[in-house]
Design a protein around this motif. Sequence first.
Motif, PDB file in Angstrom:
ATOM      1  N   LEU A 163       0.728  -1.406   0.051  1.00 56.65           N
ATOM      2  CA  LEU A 163      -0.055  -0.009   0.017  1.00 56.65           C
ATOM      3  C   LEU A 163       0.949   1.066  -0.126  1.00 56.65           C
ATOM      4  O   LEU A 163       0.498   2.284  -0.710  1.00 56.65           O
ATOM      5  N   PRO A 164       1.777   1.472   0.683  1.00 53.93           N
ATOM      6  CA  PRO A 164       2.793   2.634   0.652  1.00 53.93           C
ATOM      7  C   PRO A 164       3.339   2.802  -0.614  1.00 53.93           C
ATOM      8  O   PRO A 164       3.735   4.186  -1.121  1.00 53.93           O
ATOM      9  N   ALA A 165       3.307   1.935  -1.432  1.00 58.65           N
ATOM     10  CA  ALA A 165       4.071   2.014  -2.680  1.00 58.65           C
ATOM     11  C   ALA A 165       3.150   2.947  -3.725  1.00 58.65           C
ATOM     12  O   ALA A 165       3.376   3.497  -4.586  1.00 58.65           O
ATOM     13  N   PHE A 166       1.609   2.854  -3.348  1.00 58.68           N
ATOM     14  CA  PHE A 166       0.651   3.826  -3.916  1.00 58.68           C
ATOM     15  C   PHE A 166       0.432   5.171  -3.012  1.00 58.68           C
ATOM     16  O   PHE A 166       0.464   6.143  -3.467  1.00 58.68           O
ATOM     17  N   PHE A 167       0.357   4.938  -1.808  1.00 57.52           N
ATOM     18  CA  PHE A 167      -0.292   6.083  -1.050  1.00 57.52           C
ATOM     19  C   PHE A 167       0.770   7.063  -0.784  1.00 57.52           C
ATOM     20  O   PHE A 167       0.692   8.422  -0.803  1.00 57.52           O
ATOM     21  N   VAL A 168       2.244   6.906  -0.620  1.00 54.17           N
ATOM     22  CA  VAL A 168       3.203   7.628  -0.398  1.00 54.17           C
ATOM     23  C   VAL A 168       3.322   8.675  -1.823  1.00 54.17           C
ATOM     24  O   VAL A 168       3.272   9.826  -1.793  1.00 54.17           O
ATOM     25  N   PRO A 169       3.731   7.913  -2.879  1.00 55.74           N
ATOM     26  CA  PRO A 169       3.929   8.965  -4.005  1.00 55.74           C
ATOM     27  C   PRO A 169       2.401   9.424  -4.455  1.00 55.74           C
ATOM     28  O   PRO A 169       2.281  10.784  -5.025  1.00 55.74           O
ATOM     29  N   PHE A 170       1.296   8.991  -4.437  1.00 56.10           N
ATOM     30  CA  PHE A 170       0.010   9.458  -4.264  1.00 56.10           C
ATOM     31  C   PHE A 170      -0.109  10.779  -3.532  1.00 56.10           C
ATOM     32  O   PHE A 170      -0.754  12.197  -4.107  1.00 56.10           O
ATOM     33  N   THR A 171       0.072  10.645  -2.388  1.00 54.54           N
ATOM     34  CA  THR A 171       0.152  11.935  -1.131  1.00 54.54           C
ATOM     35  C   THR A 171       1.148  13.056  -1.934  1.00 54.54           C
ATOM     36  O   THR A 171       0.701  14.147  -1.997  1.00 54.54           O
ATOM     37  N   LEU A 172       2.491  12.608  -1.931  1.00 54.27           N
ATOM     38  CA  LEU A 172       3.396  13.727  -2.350  1.00 54.27           C
ATOM     39  C   LEU A 172       3.102  14.308  -3.683  1.00 54.27           C
ATOM     40  O   LEU A 172       3.003  15.442  -3.858  1.00 54.27           O
ATOM     41  N   HIS A 173       2.589  13.649  -4.694  1.00 54.75           N
ATOM     42  CA  HIS A 173       2.092  14.292  -5.956  1.00 54.75           C
ATOM     43  C   HIS A 173       1.144  14.972  -5.841  1.00 54.75           C
ATOM     44  O   HIS A 173       1.118  16.119  -6.271  1.00 54.75           O
ATOM     45  N   GLY A 174      -0.078  14.723  -4.966  1.00 56.17           N
ATOM     46  CA  GLY A 174      -1.229  15.561  -4.746  1.00 56.17           C
ATOM     47  C   GLY A 174      -0.767  16.902  -4.208  1.00 56.17           C
ATOM     48  O   GLY A 174      -1.412  17.853  -4.687  1.00 56.17           O
ATOM     49  N   LEU A 175      -0.034  16.740  -3.094  1.00 54.10           N
ATOM     50  CA  LEU A 175       0.293  17.858  -2.466  1.00 54.10           C
ATOM     51  C   LEU A 175       1.095  19.069  -3.464  1.00 54.10           C
ATOM     52  O   LEU A 175       1.035  20.096  -3.472  1.00 54.10           O
ATOM     53  N   TYR A 176       1.942  18.534  -4.226  1.00 55.28           N
ATOM     54  CA  TYR A 176       2.768  19.075  -5.226  1.00 55.28           C
ATOM     55  C   TYR A 176       1.696  19.930  -6.217  1.00 55.28           C
ATOM     56  O   TYR A 176       2.050  20.954  -6.169  1.00 55.28           O
ATOM     57  N   ASP A 177       0.954  19.187  -6.584  1.00 57.27           N
ATOM     58  CA  ASP A 177      -0.061  19.916  -7.543  1.00 57.27           C
ATOM     59  C   ASP A 177      -1.018  20.789  -6.966  1.00 57.27           C
ATOM     60  O   ASP A 177      -1.344  22.003  -7.442  1.00 57.27           O
ATOM     61  N   LEU A 178      -1.290  20.616  -5.707  1.00 61.81           N
ATOM     62  CA  LEU A 178      -2.164  21.446  -5.042  1.00 61.81           C
ATOM     63  C   LEU A 178      -1.785  22.809  -4.774  1.00 61.81           C
ATOM     64  O   LEU A 178      -2.132  23.696  -4.617  1.00 61.81           O
ATOM     65  N   ILE A 179      -0.215  22.764  -4.443  1.00 62.57           N
ATOM     66  CA  ILE A 179       0.452  23.785  -4.138  1.00 62.57           C
ATOM     67  C   ILE A 179       0.451  24.694  -5.397  1.00 62.57           C
ATOM     68  O   ILE A 179       0.329  25.812  -5.484  1.00 62.57           O
ATOM     69  N   LEU A 180       0.563  24.254  -6.584  1.00 65.46           N
ATOM     70  CA  LEU A 180       0.553  24.904  -7.740  1.00 65.46           C
ATOM     71  C   LEU A 180      -0.775  25.269  -8.055  1.00 65.46           C
ATOM     72  O   LEU A 180      -0.825  26.374  -8.841  1.00 65.46           O
ATOM     73  N   LEU A 181      -1.847  24.577  -8.065  1.00 65.52           N
ATOM     74  CA  LEU A 181      -3.274  24.794  -8.394  1.00 65.52           C
ATOM     75  C   LEU A 181      -3.963  26.027  -7.396  1.00 65.52           C
ATOM     76  O   LEU A 181      -4.717  26.756  -7.811  1.00 65.52           O
ATOM     77  N   TYR A 182      -3.547  25.890  -6.071  1.00 66.39           N
ATOM     78  CA  TYR A 182      -4.467  26.691  -5.139  1.00 66.39           C
ATOM     79  C   TYR A 182      -3.449  27.902  -4.763  1.00 66.39           C
ATOM     80  O   TYR A 182      -2.532  27.836  -3.974  1.00 66.39           O
ATOM     81  N   PRO A 183      -3.614  29.215  -5.067  1.00 67.47           N
ATOM     82  CA  PRO A 183      -2.726  30.151  -4.841  1.00 67.47           C
ATOM     83  C   PRO A 183      -2.907  30.650  -3.321  1.00 67.47           C
ATOM     84  O   PRO A 183      -3.957  30.634  -2.605  1.00 67.47           O
ATOM     85  N   LEU A 184      -1.566  30.391  -2.656  1.00 65.34           N
ATOM     86  CA  LEU A 184      -1.397  31.039  -1.523  1.00 65.34           C
ATOM     87  C   LEU A 184      -0.498  32.107  -1.047  1.00 65.34           C
ATOM     88  O   LEU A 184       0.277  32.439  -2.015  1.00 65.34           O
ATOM     89  N   PRO A 185      -0.752  32.865   0.032  1.00 68.00           N
ATOM     90  CA  PRO A 185       0.510  34.048   0.222  1.00 68.00           C
ATOM     91  C   PRO A 185       1.634  33.422   0.201  1.00 68.00           C
ATOM     92  O   PRO A 185       1.975  32.355   0.801  1.00 68.00           O
ATOM     93  N   ARG A 186       2.657  33.763  -0.403  1.00 66.06           N
ATOM     94  CA  ARG A 186       4.097  33.445  -0.617  1.00 66.06           C
ATOM     95  C   ARG A 186       4.071  31.893  -1.136  1.00 66.06           C
ATOM     96  O   ARG A 186       5.029  31.134  -0.850  1.00 66.06           O
ATOM     97  N   SER A 187       3.406  31.833  -2.173  1.00 67.89           N
ATOM     98  CA  SER A 187       3.085  30.433  -2.716  1.00 67.89           C
ATOM     99  C   SER A 187       4.508  30.070  -3.239  1.00 67.89           C
ATOM    100  O   SER A 187       4.895  28.752  -3.353  1.00 67.89           O
ATOM    101  N   ARG A 188       5.339  30.836  -3.872  1.00 67.77           N
ATOM    102  CA  ARG A 188       6.584  30.357  -4.561  1.00 67.77           C
ATOM    103  C   ARG A 188       7.594  30.088  -3.437  1.00 67.77           C
ATOM    104  O   ARG A 188       8.232  28.933  -3.611  1.00 67.77           O
ATOM    105  N   ILE A 189       7.442  30.428  -2.288  1.00 70.84           N
ATOM    106  CA  ILE A 189       8.472  30.223  -1.111  1.00 70.84           C
ATOM    107  C   ILE A 189       7.832  28.633  -0.746  1.00 70.84           C
ATOM    108  O   ILE A 189       8.729  27.780  -0.445  1.00 70.84           O
TER     109      ILE A 189
END
Length: 211
Positions: A163-189
């Motif tokens: 299960l970690p072979a799916f859930f770890v990359p799934f979570t890391l990938h999802g967070l990566y895209d979420l940071i890009l897709l949802y604008p936050l203050p100091r999002s570049r940092i």
Amino acid sequence: MLLLKLSLLPSVLFCIYIYLYDKEKEPFYTALLCVIYGLVSYAPIVLTADRLNLSIENAFLRAFYEAFITASLPEELIKLGVLCLLIYNFKTYNTPFDGIFYSVFLCMGFAAAENTGYVFHPVLGGIKTALLRSVFSVPCHGIFAAFMGYYLSKAKFCKKSILPAFFVPFTLHGLYDLILLYPLPRSRIIFTAYFVFLVILCFYIKHKAKN
């Protein structure tokens, strides 16, 4: 021609790096086969992502859904499926690091196809897109693949849960895209800090798998 070279070069360089890093060199034909599997997997991943598209009004929920469900879910699930069905029983898959090796080559095949699609996109494409994706997107595909391969080897050689072979990359990938897709203050940092964190963590598990 320049755009094509820029779209393919990051994946090629990443594969060369992993190949040279591997102590016990894998046969070239198995590495090439993984790249081909990755290229072929691009079509079902894109088709699945299209079917998962939803119209969501709330900005955060829309970004979250696109990051985790439309992007990360089909990509990581189908890649892991290919690894399990077509690569897991390779006779040459006989050390823990081989999981990372084959997973990265598979994902670099996918990344090459995806990158070409973005770079040649009539609206989103161009040299700037190629350069940005070369620095961030393609290496992150390799990083997510390294985690997938690391935990796949844990399942294969240490009889751990897969299960970690799916859930770890799934979570890391999802967070990566979420940071890009949802604008936050100091999002570049925030994005830069997260990218550096991923790189450091990847080097750590790569070292653990090799030793």
